[in-house]
Design a protein around this motif. Structure first.
Motif, mmCIF file in Angstrom:
data_model
loop_
_atom_site.group_PDB
_atom_site.id
_atom_site.type_symbol
_atom_site.label_atom_id
_atom_site.label_comp_id
_atom_site.label_asym_id
_atom_site.label_seq_id
_atom_site.Cartn_x
_atom_site.Cartn_y
_atom_site.Cartn_z
ATOM 1 N N GLU A 41 0.802 -1.072 -0.119
ATOM 2 C CA GLU A 41 -0.102 0.075 0.108
ATOM 3 C C GLU A 41 0.765 1.268 0.067
ATOM 4 O OE1 GLU A 41 -2.626 -0.561 3.288
ATOM 5 O OE2 GLU A 41 -3.538 -2.321 2.516
ATOM 6 N N ASP A 42 2.133 1.199 0.132
ATOM 7 C CA ASP A 42 2.924 2.211 -0.017
ATOM 8 C C ASP A 42 3.091 2.672 -1.529
ATOM 9 O OD1 ASP A 42 6.634 2.758 0.596
ATOM 10 O OD2 ASP A 42 5.090 4.055 -0.064
ATOM 11 N N SER A 43 1.974 3.281 -1.893
ATOM 12 C CA SER A 43 1.713 3.665 -3.317
ATOM 13 C C SER A 43 2.939 4.302 -4.015
ATOM 14 C CB SER A 43 0.385 4.247 -3.466
ATOM 15 O OG SER A 43 0.647 5.587 -2.773
ATOM 16 N N GLY A 44 3.709 5.005 -3.320
ATOM 17 C CA GLY A 44 4.665 5.595 -3.953
ATOM 18 C C GLY A 44 5.840 4.989 -4.535
ATOM 19 N N ARG A 45 5.848 3.434 -4.413
ATOM 20 C CA ARG A 45 6.835 2.744 -4.932
ATOM 21 C C ARG A 45 6.151 1.604 -5.764
ATOM 22 N NH1 ARG A 45 10.938 0.231 -1.176
ATOM 23 N NH2 ARG A 45 11.954 -0.309 -3.198
ATOM 24 N N GLU A 46 4.743 1.705 -5.748
ATOM 25 C CA GLU A 46 4.070 0.850 -6.759
ATOM 26 C C GLU A 46 4.300 0.937 -8.093
ATOM 27 O OE1 GLU A 46 0.120 0.202 -5.680
ATOM 28 O OE2 GLU A 46 0.749 0.444 -3.633
ATOM 29 N N VAL A 47 3.920 0.035 -8.953
ATOM 30 C CA VAL A 47 4.340 0.029 -10.462
ATOM 31 C C VAL A 47 2.884 -0.429 -10.977
ATOM 32 C CG1 VAL A 47 5.385 -0.876 -12.592
ATOM 33 C CG2 VAL A 47 6.678 -0.526 -10.422
ATOM 34 N N GLY A 48 2.191 0.597 -11.476
ATOM 35 C CA GLY A 48 1.057 0.419 -12.413
ATOM 36 C C GLY A 48 -0.139 -0.371 -11.700
ATOM 37 N N PHE A 138 -0.513 -16.398 -10.958
ATOM 38 C CA PHE A 138 -1.964 -17.072 -11.043
ATOM 39 C C PHE A 138 -3.012 -16.053 -11.195
ATOM 40 C CE2 PHE A 138 -5.808 -17.980 -8.316
ATOM 41 C CZ PHE A 138 -5.811 -19.528 -8.409
ATOM 42 N N ASP A 139 -2.984 -14.900 -10.526
ATOM 43 C CA ASP A 139 -3.865 -13.840 -10.948
ATOM 44 C C ASP A 139 -3.151 -12.528 -10.790
ATOM 45 O OD1 ASP A 139 -5.691 -11.669 -10.566
ATOM 46 O OD2 ASP A 139 -7.426 -13.014 -10.146
ATOM 47 N N PRO A 140 -3.100 -11.649 -11.834
ATOM 48 C CA PRO A 140 -2.198 -10.471 -11.884
ATOM 49 C C PRO A 140 -2.751 -9.742 -10.405
ATOM 50 C CG PRO A 140 -3.216 -10.594 -14.038
ATOM 51 C CD PRO A 140 -3.829 -11.798 -13.003
ATOM 52 N N ASP A 141 -3.714 -9.576 -9.961
ATOM 53 C CA ASP A 141 -4.099 -9.055 -8.538
ATOM 54 C C ASP A 141 -3.399 -9.373 -7.434
ATOM 55 O OD1 ASP A 141 -5.895 -7.231 -9.965
ATOM 56 O OD2 ASP A 141 -7.488 -8.358 -9.592
ATOM 57 N N HIS A 142 -2.899 -10.841 -7.496
ATOM 58 C CA HIS A 142 -2.254 -11.315 -6.442
ATOM 59 C C HIS A 142 -0.679 -10.961 -6.204
ATOM 60 C CE1 HIS A 142 -5.139 -14.874 -6.250
ATOM 61 N NE2 HIS A 142 -5.702 -13.628 -6.385
ATOM 62 N N ILE A 143 -0.148 -10.328 -7.247
ATOM 63 C CA ILE A 143 1.288 -9.529 -7.085
ATOM 64 C C ILE A 143 1.332 -8.456 -7.182
ATOM 65 C CG2 ILE A 143 3.663 -9.689 -8.429
ATOM 66 C CD1 ILE A 143 2.643 -12.590 -7.233
ATOM 67 N N ILE A 144 2.182 -7.623 -6.190
ATOM 68 C CA ILE A 144 2.223 -6.184 -6.435
ATOM 69 C C ILE A 144 3.642 -6.206 -6.808
ATOM 70 C CG2 ILE A 144 2.857 -4.327 -4.784
ATOM 71 C CD1 ILE A 144 -0.101 -4.996 -5.016
ATOM 72 N N GLU A 145 3.776 -5.170 -7.852
ATOM 73 C CA GLU A 145 5.015 -4.590 -8.303
ATOM 74 C C GLU A 145 5.448 -3.385 -7.837
ATOM 75 O OE1 GLU A 145 4.799 -5.305 -12.637
ATOM 76 O OE2 GLU A 145 4.261 -7.167 -12.675
ATOM 77 N N ARG A 146 6.672 -3.343 -7.374
ATOM 78 C CA ARG A 146 7.067 -1.883 -6.968
ATOM 79 C C ARG A 146 8.557 -1.654 -7.267
ATOM 80 N NH1 ARG A 146 7.401 -2.030 -0.579
ATOM 81 N NH2 ARG A 146 8.943 -3.449 -0.136
ATOM 82 N N GLU A 147 9.065 -0.475 -7.638
ATOM 83 C CA GLU A 147 10.185 -0.300 -8.212
ATOM 84 C C GLU A 147 11.203 -0.462 -6.952
ATOM 85 O OE1 GLU A 147 10.068 3.938 -8.974
ATOM 86 O OE2 GLU A 147 8.824 3.626 -10.674
ATOM 87 N N ASP A 148 12.475 -1.063 -7.281
ATOM 88 C CA ASP A 148 13.379 -1.274 -6.386
ATOM 89 C C ASP A 148 14.611 -0.797 -6.756
ATOM 90 O OD1 ASP A 148 15.169 -2.585 -4.676
ATOM 91 O OD2 ASP A 148 14.840 -4.628 -5.032
ATOM 92 N N GLY A 149 15.284 0.180 -6.206
ATOM 93 C CA GLY A 149 16.304 1.122 -6.610
ATOM 94 C C GLY A 149 17.451 0.623 -5.606
ATOM 95 N N THR A 150 17.445 -0.458 -4.675
ATOM 96 C CA THR A 150 18.565 -0.762 -3.870
ATOM 97 C C THR A 150 19.651 -1.294 -4.629
ATOM 98 O OG1 THR A 150 17.686 -3.083 -3.654
ATOM 99 C CG2 THR A 150 16.974 -1.502 -2.098
ATOM 100 N N HIS A 151 20.926 -1.040 -3.939
ATOM 101 C CA HIS A 151 22.256 -1.477 -4.545
ATOM 102 C C HIS A 151 22.588 -0.719 -5.872
ATOM 103 C CE1 HIS A 151 22.548 -4.217 -1.184
ATOM 104 N NE2 HIS A 151 21.346 -4.479 -1.624
ATOM 105 N N GLY A 152 21.941 0.387 -6.101
ATOM 106 C CA GLY A 152 22.384 1.018 -7.385
ATOM 107 C C GLY A 152 21.626 0.501 -8.623
ATOM 108 N N MET A 153 20.618 -0.567 -8.562
ATOM 109 C CA MET A 153 20.056 -1.246 -9.645
ATOM 110 C C MET A 153 18.742 -0.780 -9.632
ATOM 111 S SD MET A 153 21.730 -5.109 -9.313
ATOM 112 C CE MET A 153 21.277 -5.290 -7.396
ATOM 113 N N ALA A 154 18.179 -0.544 -10.826
ATOM 114 C CA ALA A 154 16.768 -0.460 -11.181
ATOM 115 C C ALA A 154 16.085 -1.801 -11.720
ATOM 116 C CB ALA A 154 16.761 0.449 -12.388
#
Length: 362
Positions: A41-48, A138-154
């Motif tokens: 729910e931390d929407s600032g890091r979610e993707v789409g 299984f269902d796209p709604d079951h997975i949350i995707e969010r940006e991960d910029g740790t360790h200098g990687m996108a």
């Protein structure tokens, strides 16, 4: 995680060194999805994807309401240290060490934190990357995707939508038809073989369906959809004689159909009785074939029931309403009938007020 495939067989020294470096970077990544600031729910890091904090459901009928921090902590106590490190501390298991990496047995992969189904064996492939790989969830709604910029990687991190547990990452180097590679730690998954009963927490909600007609379906749909426990509200046509009616035919008054809303609901969160109460507060059940300026049989008040229990409840509710004096001496004309075939209305009628703004004036 390693973002490239490798071939089977011997590996050049340079490739081995590269793999070691990537592994050292990947292990122990810093985000903590089990904590409040790391939940999907931390929407600032979610993707789409937008995640509501209220109860909500996936298209496949699963309750995706966020598990409480207390429940997550309780479940975490039952996990192995490795499972806790990966799911709660965004860790990464060593490549080619996961017990599900090369598993191709038919079945379903569920989250070790809460049991939400995440992947099917039909969406799995052997990527040779060193981790369990899937080309679709299984269902796209079951997975949350969010940006991960740790360790200098996108990268794009993937998490369990119900618990926020870290699963792995998703890359754009997978096979057709999606072109995706969901790279997942085996320790974040529990495999349920085909034919074995899913545990209760891994089963979809037992949903019920109800049908209500009370004038223009735009307003009825809009209000019913906002009730907690309602999974879906859809405008359509019901109770007529013509097959596959369209809006023009229904508006002519010759087909016999009523503008109806199909409601799919979770009876554990909202009772049919409460839906009846909401329905009767949304329209005037004492006017035959009319709601305000809308006149015609398509605007009649009707309840189409899917079970004996619904029919009994609807008739009891109407009797109680008549004796309450709420409508004075005016009789309630709402018909209670067995539900005939429902025909979904044209797309432009669905979510009308959500898309265009405004609301029903009743």
């Amino acid at each position: 995680m390693n973002t490239r495939h490798r071939t089977v067989g011997w590996m050049p020294v340079a490739a081995v060194l590269t793999l070691v470096v990537v592994l050292l970077i990947a292990v122990g990544t810093g985000s903590l999805p089990g904590k409040a600031e790391g939940h999907p729910e931390d929407s600032g890091r979610e993707v789409g994807k937008k995640v509501d904090v209220l109860p909500y459901y996936s298209k496949s009928g699963y309750d995706l309401t966020r598990l409480s921090p207390e429940r997550i902590a309780e479940i975490a106590e039952t996990l192995t240290p490795e499972q806790r490190r990966i799911t709660q501390e965004a860790g990464t298991e060593a490549p080619f060490c996961g017990n599900l990496t090369d598993n191709l047995q038919p079945g379903i992969y569920v989250s070790v934190v809460g049991g939400l189904p995440l992947f099917k064996s039909t969406g799995k492939f052997i990527s040779k990357s060193g981790w369990a790989s899937f080309f679709e969830p299984f269902d796209p709604d079951h997975i949350i995707e969010r940006e991960d910029g740790t360790h200098g990687m996108a990268r794009v991190e993937i998490l369990d939508a119900r618990s926020g547990a870290h699963l792995g990452h998703v890359f754009d180097d997978g096979p057709p038809p999606t072109g995706k590679r969901y790279c997942v730690n085996s320790a974040a998954l529990h495999f349920v073989p085909e034919g074995e009963e899913l545990p209760p927490e891994s089963r979809p909600v037992a949903l019920e369906t109800a049908y209500f007609a009370g004038g223009c379906f735009w307003g009825i749909e809009d209000k019913l959809a906002k009730i907690e426990g309602v999974v879906e509200a859809e405008s359509g046509y019901q109770g007529g004689e013509a097959d596959a009616p369209d809006y023009r035919l229904v508006c002519s008054g010759t087909s016999g159909h009523a503008e109806t809303v199909r409601v799919v609901f979770d009876s554990n969160r909202v009772s049919y009785w409460k839906l009846l109460g909401a329905f009767f507060s949304m329209h005037d059940p004492t006017t035959a074939n009319r709601q305000g300026p809308d006149v015609g049989s398509q605007y009649r008040s009707a309840i189409f029931t899917t079970s004996t229990e619904q029919a009994d409840a609807a008739r009891t509710f109407i009797r109680d309403l008549e004796t309450s004096g709420r409508f004075g001496d005016r009789p309630i004309v709402t018909k209670v009938e067995d539900a005939p075939e429902f025909y979904a209305a044209e797309e432009y009628h669905q979510d009308y007020y959500v898309r265009r703004g405004g609301s029903c004036g009743y």
